[in-house]
Design a protein around this motif. Sequence first.
Motif, PDB file in Angstrom:
ATOM      1  N   LEU A   1      31.348   3.352 105.320  1.00  0.00           N
ATOM      2  CA  LEU A   1      30.372   2.466 104.685  1.00  0.00           C
ATOM      3  C   LEU A   1      29.668   1.541 105.676  1.00  0.00           C
ATOM      4  CD1 LEU A   1      32.443   1.526 101.517  1.00  0.00           C
ATOM      5  CD2 LEU A   1      30.463   3.058 101.630  1.00  0.00           C
ATOM      6  N   GLY A   2      30.255   1.346 106.861  1.00  0.00           N
ATOM      7  CA  GLY A   2      29.670   0.424 107.828  1.00  0.00           C
ATOM      8  C   GLY A   2      29.694  -1.012 107.330  1.00  0.00           C
ATOM      9  N   LEU A   3      30.655  -1.321 106.516  1.00  0.00           N
ATOM     10  CA  LEU A   3      30.758  -2.615 105.858  1.00  0.00           C
ATOM     11  C   LEU A   3      31.594  -3.574 106.699  1.00  0.00           C
ATOM     12  CD1 LEU A   3      30.219  -4.174 103.221  1.00  0.00           C
ATOM     13  CD2 LEU A   3      32.184  -3.026 102.232  1.00  0.00           C
ATOM     14  N   ALA A   4      31.193  -4.838 106.770  1.00  0.00           N
ATOM     15  CA  ALA A   4      31.965  -5.840 107.497  1.00  0.00           C
ATOM     16  C   ALA A   4      33.383  -5.888 106.933  1.00  0.00           C
ATOM     17  CB  ALA A   4      31.298  -7.204 107.380  1.00  0.00           C
ATOM     18  N   LYS A   5      34.364  -6.048 107.803  1.00  0.00           N
ATOM     19  CA  LYS A   5      35.763  -6.010 107.388  1.00  0.00           C
ATOM     20  C   LYS A   5      36.103  -7.073 106.356  1.00  0.00           C
ATOM     21  CE  LYS A   5      37.403  -3.818 111.594  1.00  0.00           C
ATOM     22  NZ  LYS A   5      38.253  -3.917 112.775  1.00  0.00           N
ATOM     23  N   ASN A   6      35.539  -8.266 106.500  1.00  0.00           N
ATOM     24  CA  ASN A   6      35.861  -9.329 105.541  1.00  0.00           C
ATOM     25  C   ASN A   6      35.325  -9.010 104.140  1.00  0.00           C
ATOM     26  OD1 ASN A   6      33.195  -9.799 106.576  1.00  0.00           O
ATOM     27  ND2 ASN A   6      33.288 -11.896 105.826  1.00  0.00           N
ATOM     28  N   ILE A   7      34.155  -8.420 104.077  1.00  0.00           N
ATOM     29  CA  ILE A   7      33.585  -8.048 102.771  1.00  0.00           C
ATOM     30  C   ILE A   7      34.383  -6.893 102.170  1.00  0.00           C
ATOM     31  CG2 ILE A   7      31.550  -7.117 101.583  1.00  0.00           C
ATOM     32  CD1 ILE A   7      29.863  -8.699 103.631  1.00  0.00           C
ATOM     33  N   LEU A   8      34.728  -5.903 102.989  1.00  0.00           N
ATOM     34  CA  LEU A   8      35.524  -4.781 102.512  1.00  0.00           C
ATOM     35  C   LEU A   8      36.871  -5.269 101.989  1.00  0.00           C
ATOM     36  CD1 LEU A   8      36.084  -1.787 102.088  1.00  0.00           C
ATOM     37  CD2 LEU A   8      36.728  -1.639 104.506  1.00  0.00           C
ATOM     38  N   ALA A   9      37.528  -6.143 102.738  1.00  0.00           N
ATOM     39  CA  ALA A   9      38.831  -6.664 102.313  1.00  0.00           C
ATOM     40  C   ALA A   9      38.706  -7.400 100.979  1.00  0.00           C
ATOM     41  CB  ALA A   9      39.412  -7.582 103.387  1.00  0.00           C
ATOM     42  N   SER A  10      37.653  -8.179 100.834  1.00  0.00           N
ATOM     43  CA  SER A  10      37.430  -8.931  99.599  1.00  0.00           C
ATOM     44  C   SER A  10      37.208  -7.998  98.417  1.00  0.00           C
ATOM     45  CB  SER A  10      36.226  -9.855  99.781  1.00  0.00           C
ATOM     46  OG  SER A  10      35.849 -10.423  98.567  1.00  0.00           O
ATOM     47  N   ARG A  11      36.395  -6.974  98.591  1.00  0.00           N
ATOM     48  CA  ARG A  11      36.097  -6.047  97.492  1.00  0.00           C
ATOM     49  C   ARG A  11      37.320  -5.204  97.142  1.00  0.00           C
ATOM     50  NH1 ARG A  11      32.716  -9.138  98.559  1.00  0.00           N
ATOM     51  NH2 ARG A  11      30.519  -9.047  98.041  1.00  0.00           N
TER      52      ARG A  11
ATOM     53  N   CYS B   1      31.443  -2.544  95.599  1.00  0.00           N
ATOM     54  CA  CYS B   1      32.548  -2.047  94.771  1.00  0.00           C
ATOM     55  C   CYS B   1      32.293  -0.600  94.370  1.00  0.00           C
ATOM     56  CB  CYS B   1      32.730  -2.923  93.531  1.00  0.00           C
ATOM     57  SG  CYS B   1      33.420  -4.550  93.862  1.00  0.00           S
ATOM     58  N   LEU B   2      31.095  -0.323  93.907  1.00  0.00           N
ATOM     59  CA  LEU B   2      30.776   1.049  93.494  1.00  0.00           C
ATOM     60  C   LEU B   2      30.779   2.015  94.669  1.00  0.00           C
ATOM     61  CD1 LEU B   2      28.099   0.385  90.764  1.00  0.00           C
ATOM     62  CD2 LEU B   2      30.335   1.467  90.447  1.00  0.00           C
ATOM     63  N   MET B   3      30.331   1.572  95.834  1.00  0.00           N
ATOM     64  CA  MET B   3      30.339   2.460  97.003  1.00  0.00           C
ATOM     65  C   MET B   3      31.772   2.739  97.471  1.00  0.00           C
ATOM     66  SD  MET B   3      27.238   3.255  97.303  1.00  0.00           S
ATOM     67  CE  MET B   3      27.208   4.102  98.858  1.00  0.00           C
ATOM     68  N   ILE B   4      32.647   1.743  97.381  1.00  0.00           N
ATOM     69  CA  ILE B   4      34.064   1.951  97.722  1.00  0.00           C
ATOM     70  C   ILE B   4      34.677   2.955  96.750  1.00  0.00           C
ATOM     71  CG2 ILE B   4      36.332   0.823  97.713  1.00  0.00           C
ATOM     72  CD1 ILE B   4      34.790  -1.729  98.758  1.00  0.00           C
ATOM     73  N   ILE B   5      34.405   2.796  95.472  1.00  0.00           N
ATOM     74  CA  ILE B   5      34.921   3.721  94.465  1.00  0.00           C
ATOM     75  C   ILE B   5      34.373   5.126  94.706  1.00  0.00           C
ATOM     76  CG2 ILE B   5      34.899   4.273  91.994  1.00  0.00           C
ATOM     77  CD1 ILE B   5      34.881   1.153  91.551  1.00  0.00           C
ATOM     78  N   ARG B   6      33.089   5.233  95.032  1.00  0.00           N
ATOM     79  CA  ARG B   6      32.506   6.548  95.336  1.00  0.00           C
ATOM     80  C   ARG B   6      33.243   7.201  96.500  1.00  0.00           C
ATOM     81  NH1 ARG B   6      27.389   6.936  98.945  1.00  0.00           N
ATOM     82  NH2 ARG B   6      29.088   6.393 100.336  1.00  0.00           N
ATOM     83  N   GLU B   7      33.528   6.436  97.547  1.00  0.00           N
ATOM     84  CA  GLU B   7      34.263   6.974  98.694  1.00  0.00           C
ATOM     85  C   GLU B   7      35.658   7.444  98.277  1.00  0.00           C
ATOM     86  OE1 GLU B   7      33.303   7.474 102.035  1.00  0.00           O
ATOM     87  OE2 GLU B   7      31.339   7.135 101.123  1.00  0.00           O
ATOM     88  N   ALA B   8      36.308   6.687  97.397  1.00  0.00           N
ATOM     89  CA  ALA B   8      37.646   7.068  96.937  1.00  0.00           C
ATOM     90  C   ALA B   8      37.611   8.399  96.195  1.00  0.00           C
ATOM     91  CB  ALA B   8      38.234   5.967  96.056  1.00  0.00           C
ATOM     92  N   PHE B   9      36.527   8.676  95.467  1.00  0.00           N
ATOM     93  CA  PHE B   9      36.401   9.968  94.795  1.00  0.00           C
ATOM     94  C   PHE B   9      36.276  11.101  95.816  1.00  0.00           C
ATOM     95  CE2 PHE B   9      34.639   7.575  90.972  1.00  0.00           C
ATOM     96  CZ  PHE B   9      35.851   7.622  90.303  1.00  0.00           C
ATOM     97  N   ASP B  10      35.885  10.783  97.038  1.00  0.00           N
ATOM     98  CA  ASP B  10      35.841  11.770  98.127  1.00  0.00           C
ATOM     99  C   ASP B  10      37.124  11.730  98.945  1.00  0.00           C
ATOM    100  OD1 ASP B  10      33.354  12.768  97.449  1.00  0.00           O
ATOM    101  OD2 ASP B  10      32.267  11.397  98.757  1.00  0.00           O
ATOM    102  N   ASP B  11      38.189  11.174  98.365  1.00  0.00           N
ATOM    103  CA  ASP B  11      39.539  11.137  98.929  1.00  0.00           C
ATOM    104  C   ASP B  11      39.694  10.210 100.130  1.00  0.00           C
ATOM    105  OD1 ASP B  11      42.149  11.884  98.408  1.00  0.00           O
ATOM    106  OD2 ASP B  11      42.136  13.473  99.924  1.00  0.00           O
ATOM    107  N   VAL B  12      38.842   9.213 100.250  1.00  0.00           N
ATOM    108  CA  VAL B  12      39.031   8.172 101.256  1.00  0.00           C
ATOM    109  C   VAL B  12      40.072   7.211 100.705  1.00  0.00           C
ATOM    110  CG1 VAL B  12      37.918   6.268 102.480  1.00  0.00           C
ATOM    111  CG2 VAL B  12      36.710   8.437 102.186  1.00  0.00           C
TER     112      VAL B  12
ATOM    113  N   ARG C   1      42.121   4.942 103.246  1.00  0.00           N
ATOM    114  CA  ARG C   1      42.522   3.916 104.208  1.00  0.00           C
ATOM    115  C   ARG C   1      41.390   2.943 104.492  1.00  0.00           C
ATOM    116  NH1 ARG C   1      46.358   7.105 108.515  1.00  0.00           N
ATOM    117  NH2 ARG C   1      47.913   7.703 106.959  1.00  0.00           N
ATOM    118  N   PHE C   2      41.779   1.698 104.731  1.00  0.00           N
ATOM    119  CA  PHE C   2      40.820   0.634 105.015  1.00  0.00           C
ATOM    120  C   PHE C   2      39.859   1.061 106.120  1.00  0.00           C
ATOM    121  CE2 PHE C   2      39.217  -3.169 106.979  1.00  0.00           C
ATOM    122  CZ  PHE C   2      39.053  -4.061 105.939  1.00  0.00           C
TER     123      PHE C   2
END
Length: 157
Positions: A47-57, A26-37, A39-40
């Motif tokens: 992040l190299g995160l599995a799609k199911n985990i990313l979708a869940s978070r 969650c915190l890494m996704i938020i950090r990416e959003a602060f860098d203007d990311v 889109r899924f």
Amino acid sequence: MAKQESLRTSECPVARTLESIGERWCLMIIREAFDDVRRFSEFQKNLGLAKNILASRLKQLVDLGVFEICPASDGSAYREYVLTEKGRSIFPIVVAMRQWGERYMFDEGEAHSLLLDNANGQPIQPLEVYSSEGKKLQPADCHRQRVIAGSKIPETF
């Protein structure tokens, strides 16, 4: 071993915050959003995160009100995850964690990133905590006070 209850009902704001946004992805996704990311696929690539985990978070963060889902800013059929005011207010938390990490988690000379001010290209000033009178505070200078529902919270401003 005692059953651990959800921290979402704790009287402690730190506990509730950790339960809501404290999971590392969650915190890494938020950090990416602060860098203007937005889109899924960009979150997943960065992040190299599995799609199911990313979708869940992302769903968790949308449900919490940290992100809202909006049509793509370029007019394409994609959807974007845009930080809400609630989400943008997490910025000082991420900055505090970053500054602590910059100070304590790298050996001298080890490569790492810095957060720079766009206006002058210089590292931002360290975050500090101040009293209502402007005095810099340390942990020993503060205390917690339980606020009971319906009671008046002490004035701070």
